[in-house]
Structure formats: structure tokens, C-alpha cells
Design a protein around this motif. Sequence first.
Motif, PDB file in Angstrom:
ATOM      1  N   UNK A 111       0.711  -1.116   0.001  1.00 15.00           N
ATOM      2  CA  UNK A 111       0.007   0.172  -0.091  1.00 15.00           C
ATOM      3  C   UNK A 111       0.870   1.325  -0.024  1.00 15.00           C
ATOM      4  N   UNK A 112       1.948   1.157   0.880  1.00 12.29           N
ATOM      5  CA  UNK A 112       2.809   2.409   0.904  1.00 12.29           C
ATOM      6  C   UNK A 112       3.755   2.742  -0.402  1.00 12.29           C
ATOM      7  N   UNK A 113       4.020   1.450  -1.226  1.00  8.52           N
ATOM      8  CA  UNK A 113       4.589   1.667  -2.480  1.00  8.52           C
ATOM      9  C   UNK A 113       3.583   1.937  -3.555  1.00  8.52           C
ATOM     10  N   UNK A 114       2.383   2.357  -3.404  1.00 15.21           N
ATOM     11  CA  UNK A 114       1.314   2.673  -4.268  1.00 15.21           C
ATOM     12  C   UNK A 114       1.222   1.469  -5.222  1.00 15.21           C
ATOM     13  N   UNK A 115       1.459   0.134  -4.871  1.00 14.09           N
ATOM     14  CA  UNK A 115       1.161  -1.030  -5.757  1.00 14.09           C
ATOM     15  C   UNK A 115      -0.437  -1.844  -5.452  1.00 14.09           C
ATOM     16  N   UNK A 116      -1.073  -1.197  -4.266  1.00 12.18           N
ATOM     17  CA  UNK A 116      -2.082  -1.759  -3.887  1.00 12.18           C
ATOM     18  C   UNK A 116      -2.942  -0.719  -3.081  1.00 12.18           C
ATOM     19  N   UNK A 117      -4.312  -0.555  -3.555  1.00 10.82           N
ATOM     20  CA  UNK A 117      -5.127   0.197  -3.032  1.00 10.82           C
ATOM     21  C   UNK A 117      -6.264  -0.494  -2.581  1.00 10.82           C
ATOM     22  N   UNK A 118      -7.066  -0.199  -1.356  1.00  5.76           N
ATOM     23  CA  UNK A 118      -7.933  -1.001  -0.763  1.00  5.76           C
ATOM     24  C   UNK A 118      -9.286   0.007  -0.672  1.00  5.76           C
ATOM     25  N   UNK A 119     -10.391  -0.597  -1.057  1.00  5.81           N
ATOM     26  CA  UNK A 119     -11.658   0.203  -0.605  1.00  5.81           C
ATOM     27  C   UNK A 119     -12.877  -0.666  -0.114  1.00  5.81           C
ATOM     28  N   UNK A 120     -13.571   0.020   0.685  1.00  6.13           N
ATOM     29  CA  UNK A 120     -14.454  -0.310   1.267  1.00  6.13           C
ATOM     30  C   UNK A 120     -15.824  -0.248   0.783  1.00  6.13           C
ATOM     31  N   UNK A 121     -16.414  -1.277  -0.025  1.00 12.51           N
ATOM     32  CA  UNK A 121     -17.788  -0.719  -1.079  1.00 12.51           C
ATOM     33  C   UNK A 121     -18.373  -2.371  -1.342  1.00 12.51           C
TER      34      UNK A 121
END
Length: 225
Positions: A111-121
Motif C-alpha cells: 500500500x505504501x509503495x502504491x502497488x495496492x489500493x483498498x476500498x470498502x464498498x
Amino acid sequence: MAPGGSAWFCGAVRIPDGLLTRLAVQLGRPHGVAGRAVGRMLNRGNRAVITAAVAAATDGAGGGAFADIGFGGGAGLALLLERAGREGRVVGVEIARTMLDAARSRFRADIAAGRLELHEAPMDALPLPDDSLDALISTNTIYFIEDLAPAFGQLVRVVRPSGRVVLGVGDPVAMAKMPVTRHRFRLRPMAEVIAALDEAGLSLLEDRRVGNRDAFHLLICRRRA
């Protein structure tokens, strides 16, 4: 007892309907301490179908933008991150905050490296731009969705033209034999699921059987341009 009774007997063990209902709720939206245990169980039990879904969605390619919708215990996120490589990116969408918190801890470096983003939906309201993904997977999610049309419409919207959507679905005949599925599960005939995918704008490339005793259908689809 027969389906619809107040309990299910497994050998000499009597399992009350109330316990089965609580388990079904956790499977649909894992939460709390029990939810974390359910997430680990899902990773183990669904390893084969998740691995097959990732391979079918990414088709061996490195790079690209991929997503796991309803990622549960996070096994799919790990595999997609491996497949995407350093140049790619992965998106995870989940309705269960417990699973999101676990993923944020497990994948904090990505996440910190910008390779993964997470969403609650939920699946029918994906917070993603149009045409933003090369492919996505979603396994063991549709049993908890009331209306497939808006959910599948969202999958089509976020995948690029000719992008892949891979849906992992337990065989409904086999699942109907599991007592827990009498509680809060929606088991649909495969023909109904495939028809809903087609109506949303997805062409079925293959209905592949995977898992122990072909327990799962892997519906490999391409978005029509």
C-alpha cells in the motif's frame, strides 16, 4: 433433521440452526475475532479456485491493473500482486471492515509503495473509474448479492473493453447439500448466472471446473467492446 427443521445432525453432533445462521453471516461478511478466523479458513478452503481465477484473469502477463472484488482473507490480493509485478497495480474491494483491516496490516508495504489500493464498498457500487482495469476476479461473492444486474454492470463498467472478468462460483447442486447454505445464501442455477453476465455485456469464454471434485465453476468472461 430435514431441511427447514430446527437443527442439523452431523453424525452424533447436533448443530442448531442458530449456529448455522451465525456461520452464514460470517461467511457473507466476516467480522470481529471470529471473522479473522473465517478469513483464514476461506484462504485455505478456496486456494484452488482463487489460484485458478488469478491465472485465468491475468493470462500469465506481468504488469497491468487487476482487482479482487470481495477479497475476503486476501489470498487473491497476494497472488495478483505477484502477477502484476513491480510495474503493475492491484485494487481490492471488500464490504467487511475486519477483512479490510487485516489486509491493510498484511499488505502495508505494498500500500505504501502504491502497488495496492483498498476500498470498502459493495459490488454494486464500486468506487473505481470507468475502464480502469485490465482484469478482475471475484470468488464466492454472488451468493450474498440480491440483484446480479447492478453488480455485474459495475464489473463491466470498471474493466476495459476486451478486459477479463473471472467469477468463481460454487456448484449450486453441490452447495445445496451443505446445511449452512439454507441460511442467507442465494443459490442460483448456473444458466441464470451466465445469462446475467451476458446481459451485462460479458461474453463467456469458458466455464471451467476447478477444485476438489470439480466443486467450483470458474466463469471466464471478456467484456464486449
